[in-house]
Design an enzyme around this catalytic site. Structure first.
Site, PDB file in Angstrom:
ATOM      1  N   TYR A 512     -22.028 -25.836  23.947  1.00 46.22           N
ATOM      2  CA  TYR A 512     -20.664 -25.503  24.178  1.00 46.22           C
ATOM      3  C   TYR A 512     -20.235 -26.047  25.775  1.00 46.22           C
ATOM      4  O   TYR A 512     -19.074 -25.448  25.878  1.00 46.22           O
ATOM      5  CB  TYR A 512     -20.365 -24.191  23.989  1.00 46.22           C
ATOM      6  CG  TYR A 512     -20.681 -24.177  22.373  1.00 46.22           C
ATOM      7  CD1 TYR A 512     -19.832 -24.579  21.556  1.00 46.22           C
ATOM      8  CD2 TYR A 512     -21.707 -23.247  21.712  1.00 46.22           C
ATOM      9  CE1 TYR A 512     -20.237 -24.422  20.191  1.00 46.22           C
ATOM     10  CE2 TYR A 512     -22.202 -23.146  20.611  1.00 46.22           C
ATOM     11  CZ  TYR A 512     -21.275 -23.600  19.590  1.00 46.22           C
ATOM     12  OH  TYR A 512     -21.286 -23.616  18.455  1.00 46.22           O
TER      13      TYR A 512
ATOM     14  N   PRO B  65     -21.164 -27.720  10.647  1.00 40.71           N
ATOM     15  CA  PRO B  65     -22.158 -28.283  11.636  1.00 40.71           C
ATOM     16  C   PRO B  65     -21.072 -29.041  12.752  1.00 40.71           C
ATOM     17  O   PRO B  65     -20.352 -29.610  12.272  1.00 40.71           O
ATOM     18  CB  PRO B  65     -22.851 -29.157  10.719  1.00 40.71           C
ATOM     19  CG  PRO B  65     -22.338 -29.257   9.570  1.00 40.71           C
ATOM     20  CD  PRO B  65     -21.303 -28.119   9.321  1.00 40.71           C
ATOM     21  N   HIS B  66     -21.679 -28.939  14.099  1.00 45.87           N
ATOM     22  CA  HIS B  66     -21.107 -29.498  14.912  1.00 45.87           C
ATOM     23  C   HIS B  66     -21.977 -30.046  16.356  1.00 45.87           C
ATOM     24  O   HIS B  66     -23.196 -29.497  16.196  1.00 45.87           O
ATOM     25  CB  HIS B  66     -19.922 -28.704  15.664  1.00 45.87           C
ATOM     26  CG  HIS B  66     -20.340 -27.383  16.215  1.00 45.87           C
ATOM     27  ND1 HIS B  66     -20.268 -26.347  14.949  1.00 45.87           N
ATOM     28  CD2 HIS B  66     -20.527 -26.829  17.098  1.00 45.87           C
ATOM     29  CE1 HIS B  66     -20.866 -25.341  15.737  1.00 45.87           C
ATOM     30  NE2 HIS B  66     -21.166 -25.391  17.006  1.00 45.87           N
ATOM     31  N   GLY B  67     -21.424 -30.770  16.994  1.00 44.57           N
ATOM     32  CA  GLY B  67     -22.157 -31.259  18.261  1.00 44.57           C
ATOM     33  C   GLY B  67     -21.404 -32.163  19.241  1.00 44.57           C
ATOM     34  O   GLY B  67     -20.187 -32.592  18.752  1.00 44.57           O
TER      35      GLY B  67
END
Lengths: 598, 152
Positions: A512, B65-67
Site C-alpha cells: 500500500y 484482488p489488487h496490486g
C-alpha cells in the site's frame, strides 16, 4: 470391641468432616472465597480448640498425608500444563519459580529476624516456608468469575505457582538440615542443591516416559488406567526422595511428560486426578487445620502479621520486579503479578516440618506460616478481581466455552470422538463449517442415534459427535460456541480489507506504499497494537498508520487476530450540501447574467 | 460514487467460469493483460503477493484482488461476475461470486487507496451487490457499476 468402635467412630467423624468440607465448597463458590480457606477454617473448627474438639497433634500423619496429597496435586498440575503454553512463558515463570522464591525468602527474613528475635538461618527458614505461591489457590482465583487476563500473564502465574513448590520445599528442607546438623559450607549447600534438582529432574522425566510407555503398551482393565497413573506418580515421588532427589520436582515433571505425550485413557486419567486432587486438598487442609491451635496463634499474631505484610507489600513485589525485569511485562502487570502471590497448602505443610523434626521453636514456624497463609488467602484472595480491574489488566469476558464430551477410542491414539450439543446460533449450525481434520460421525437427535449419512442436515438441538485428533479437540470449541450472529458489518467500523494480525508492517507497507520506520518492518500488526495501545486490544480499537488506519476487527484474549484496513477516510458527508451550493451559485450567476444582459 | 473512471465497458466479464481462487486470478490476470498490454505473469505475481498477506475477499461473496504495477500508466479496473461461486478464503467463509480487480501504477499512492476504498464501499452496499448478481449481461453490469449512487 472397643477398638472396632473407635475405628467406626473415626470413620464416621473423618468422613463427616470431609463431607462437610465438600458441601462448604458451595458456600465458597457463592462468595468467591478461596475454597482452601473454607477447608482450613473447617479443620480449625473441628480441632481441639474449636467446637469439634477432635484432639489431633500427630505431625507425622500430617506430613505423610501432606506429602501424598502434594505429590498428587503437583502431578495433576504437570499433567494439565500444555507444553505449548509452557514454552512461551518458560523463561519468566522459571525465573520467578527459582530466583523469585529465593529472593522472596531472603527479603522476608530480616523482618522475621527483628520481629521474632530469631537467628538469621532460622529467619531464612521462615522466609522459605512461605516463599512459594500456591497452585491451587492461584488457579482457582485466576479462573474465578469475571477475571480474564492476558494469556502471557495468566500462564506465567500459573506455571510459576505449579513449579515453585519444589524450590521452596527444597530450601526449607535444606535449612532445617543446616539447623539440625550445624553449619555446612556454602559449596556443599550448592552441591546438594544441584544434586537434588538433578536427581528429581532425571527421575521425573524418566518416570513420566515410563508411565506413558506402560500405559500405551500394557492393556489394563478399563478402570485401572487412572489408579495406575496415580500410583505410579507416587512411586516416582517416593523413588526420587529415596535416592536423594527432589520428589516434588520429579512428580511435577512426570506429570508434564505424561500430559504432553499421546496416551491411552488420557481423559479418564485427568478426570480421576481431578477428583483425587480435590480429595487430597480437602484432606490436607482439614488435617493442617486440625493441627493448628487458634488460641496459640494469637500469641504470635503481631510478628506473624508483620511477616505477612512484608511478604505481600515488599518481598514478593521486589522479587517479581527483579525476576521479570528482563522480560516484557508492563508495570501494571508486574504489580498485579506481585499481588497474586497467594500462599497456600505448601506453606502450612512446610511450616509443619520444623514440628516434625522437633526443631527448637518448632511451634513458632508453624504458627507464623499458618497466619501468613491465612492472611494471604484472605486479603489477596478477596481483592484479586478488584485489583485486576483497578490495574486495567482484566479483559472483557468472552463467550463461555461450550461443553465438550471426549471419548477415547481403544486401539489407537490418533483420533477420539468429540461430542457437542448444537446450539441455535453456533457457527457450526449457521455456516456448516468444520475444520478439515474433524469428521462428523454420529448425530443424536430426539434420543435416536443416527449416522452422519442418515441424519442429513444438522438441526438445532442435535448432539453431534466428530472424530478429531485429541490435541486439536479444544480447537473445535469455537465452532460450537452459542453466540449470536455478528451484526451486519458496518463498513465504517470494519475497514475495507482484512489481513491477519500476524501480517507484518513491512508487507503492508510494500503493497500500500506506506511509510514505516525500518526497524518496525518485521513487526506484526498484532504487536503493533499491543505496543501502541499499551494495554490488551479491544475490538474496534483504531491505530492510524500513515495515510490509512488499522482497526482491531477480531480480538482473541487481548491480541488482534484480524485487522481491518481503512484505506481512506470516508467521503465527507456534506458532499450533497456542497453540490447544492454549487448549483445555487450557478443559478445565481446565470440569473445575474440574464439580468445584466437586459 | 460511480466507478466510471476506473472501469471501461470492455473490462466486464459477465459470467466467468472458474473452479477456484487460483484459476479466477489467472483468468482475471489474462484478461487484464489483454486490455492493458502488460505481462500476464507480472499481474498474477502482484495479485498473489497480496493474497499471501490475507485474502482480499471482503465478505458477502465479494473479492477485490489488487496490486501495484510499475509499468501501468493509469489505474485499471476489471469486474467479473462468476458463473459459480468459489471459495476465496474470505474472512466470513462465504463463497465469492463478485470479483473486482484493481491495478494501480506504482506512483498512484493515496489515489490507489482511495480508489480501493471506493470500490469496496460500493460493492459492499447490499443493493449494488444484488443488482450485480441479477444482471445477465456485460452492459447491465456496467450500468450498475457506473450508476450514480444515491446519497453520494
Amino acid at each position: 470391641m472397643d477398638q472396632i468402635a473407635n475405628v467406626s467412630l473415626a470413620v464416621l467423624l473423618g468422613s463427616a468432616m470431609v463431607l462437610a468440607g465438600i458441601l462448604s465448597s458451595l458456600m465458597a463458590m457463592r462468595f468467591g472465597a478461596p475454597l482452601l480457606l473454607v477447608f482450613l477454617g473447617f479443620g480449625m473448627l473441628a480441632g481441639e480448640a474449636g467446637p469439634g474438639g477432635v484432639p489431633f497433634d500427630n505431625v507425622e500423619v500430617a506430613y505423610l498425608v501432606g506429602s501424598v496429597a502434594l505429590g498428587l496435586i503437583l502431578f495433576d498440575g504437570g499433567l494439565r500444563t500444555r507444553l505449548s503454553t509452557f514454552r512461551t512463558v518458560l523463561a519468566p515463570s522459571m525465573s520467578l519459580a527459582t530466583a523469585g522464591v529465593m529472593l522472596t525468602a531472603a527479603f522476608t527474613a530480616p523482618v522475621a529476624h527483628f520481629a521474632l528475635g530469631l537467628g538469621w538461618i532460622e529467619s531464612l527458614l521462615i522466609g522459605s516456608v512461605i516463599a512459594s505461591t500456591d497452585a491451587a489457590a492461584v488457579f482457582f482465583l485466576l479462573h474465578a468469575h469475571g477475571l480474564r487476563l492476558r494469556p502471557r500473564v495468566a500462564a506465567t502465574l500459573e506455571i510459576e505457582s505449579g513449579t515453585n513448590d519444589p524450590i521452596a520445599i527444597f530450601l526449607t528442607l535444606l535449612l532445617v538440615e543446616i539447623i539440625l546438623l550445624g553449619g555446612k559450607s556454602w559449596p556443599d549447600i550448592a552441591l546438594a542443591f544441584v544434586a537434588k534438582a538433578a536427581g528429581g529432574a532425571v527421575i521425573g522425566w524418566g518416570g513420566g516416559r515410563a508411565i506413558s510407555f506402560v500405559l500405551n503398551r500394557v492393556s489394563l482393565a478399563q478402570g485401572l488406567h487412572a489408579p495406575f497413573v496415580s500410583a505410579a506418580a507416587l512411586v516416582v515421588f517416593g523413588l526420587a526422595e529415596f535416592i536423594g532427589g527432589s520428589g516434588f520436582l520429579a512428580v511435577y515433571l512426570a506429570g508434564l511428560v505424561v500430559g504432553n505425550r499421546p496416551t491411552r485413557a488420557h481423559n479418564t486419567v485427568v478426570t480421576f486426578l481431578d477428583a483425587a486432587t480435590w480429595i487430597a486438598q480437602i484432606v490436607m487442609f482439614l488435617i493442617l487445620g486440625l493441627l493448628a491451635w487458634p488460641s496459640r496463634l494469637i500469641d504470635h499474631a503481631v510478628p506473624a502479621l508483620a511477616v505477612a505484610l512484608t511478604l505481600m507489600v515488599v518481598a514478593r513485589p521486589a522479587a517479581v520486579f527483579l525476576c521479570l525485569w528482563p522480560f516484557r511485562f508492563s508495570t501494571r502487570e508486574k504489580l498485579f503479578m506481585s499481588w497474586v502471590g497467594l500462599r497456600g497448602a505448601v506453606g502450612i505443610f512446610l511450616a509443619s516440618i520444623p514440628l516434625l523434626v522437633e526443631l527448637p521453636n518448632g511451634q513458632v514456624y508453624f504458627d507464623i506460616g499458618f497466619v501468613v497463609v491465612l492472611v494471604s488467602l484472605l486479603v489477596q484472595g478477596w481483592t484479586i478481581a478488584p485489583a485486576a480491574r483497578r490495574l486495567h489488566i482484566s479483559l472483557p469476558r468472552s463467550d463461555p466455552p461450550p461443553r465438550r464430551v471426549e471419548l477415547d477410542l481403544p486401539g489407537q491414539l490418533e483420533q477420539e470422538l468429540v461430542g457437542y450439543a448444537v446450539g441455535p446460533s453456533s457457527p457450526y449450525l449457521r455456516r456448516h463449517l468444520v475444520p478439515s481434520w474433524a469428521k462428523l460421525m454420529l448425530v443424536v437427535r430426539d434420543e435416536e442415534v443416527l449416522t452422519a449419512g442418515e441424519a442429513q442436515a444438522i438441526r438445532e438441538g442435535d448432539h453431534v459427535y466428530l472424530l478429531a485428533p485429541p490435541e486439536k479437540a479444544h480447537a473445535l470449541d469455537r465452532f460450537f460456541v452459542d453466540m449470536p450472529a455478528p451484526a451486519s458489518p458496518d463498513p465504517q467500523l470494519l475497514g475495507d480489507f482484512f489481513v491477519p494480525g500476524e501480517a507484518t508492517l513491512g508487507a503492508l507497507a510494500e503493497i500500500y506504499g506506506l511509510s514505516v520506520s525500518p526497524e518496525d518492518l518485521g513487526m506484526s500488526l498484532a504487536d503493533q497494537f499491543v505496543r501502541r495501545l499499551g494495554r490488551p486490544a479491544r475490538q474496534g480499537d483504531v491505530l492510524p498508520l500513515g495515510t490509512i488506519a488499522l482497526l482491531a476487527h477480531r480480538v482473541t484474549e487481548g491480541r488482534v487476530v484480524s485487522v481491518g484496513l481503512r484505506l481512506a477516510e470516508p467521503d465527507p458527508l456534506p458532499a450533497t450540501i456542497e453540490r447544492w451550493k454549487a448549483a445555487l451559485r450557478r443559478a445565481w450567476r446565470r440569473s445575474t447574467a440574464v439580468l445584466r444582459r437586459r | 460514487m460511480p466507478l466510471s473512471d476506473l472501469v471501461a465497458p470492455q473490462a466486464v466479464m459477465p459470467a466467468l467460469k472458474v473452479n477456484g481462487k487460483k484459476q479466477a486470478l489467472l483468468e482475471l490476470a489474462a484478461r487484464a493483460a489483454e486490455l492493458t498490454g502488460l505481462e500476464e505473469r507480472d499481474i498474477l505475481d502482484v495479485l498473489q503477493q497480496r493474497e499471501k498477506l490475507g485474502s482480499t475477499g471482503i465478505g458477502n461473496g465479494i473479492a477485490i484482488p489488487h496490486g501495484k504495477l510499475a509499468k501501468l500508466e493509469r489505474m485499471f479496473g476489471l469486474f467479473a461476475r462468476l458463473d459459480r461461486a468459489i471459495d476465496f478464503e474470505a474472512l466470513d467463509g462465504q463463497p465469492v461470486d463478485l470479483v473486482f480487480l484493481l491495478l494501480a501504477p506504482e506512483s498512484a499512492g493515496a489515489d490507489h487507496l482511495k480508489a480501493l476504498a471506493r470500490v469496496a464501499r460500493l460493492l459492499r452496499t447490499a443493493d449494488t451487490a444484488t443488482m450485480l448478481r441479477d444482471s445477465r449481461d456485460a452492459e447491465a453490469i456496467y450500468a450498475v457499476l457506473t450508476m450514480p449512487v444515491p446519497g453520494t
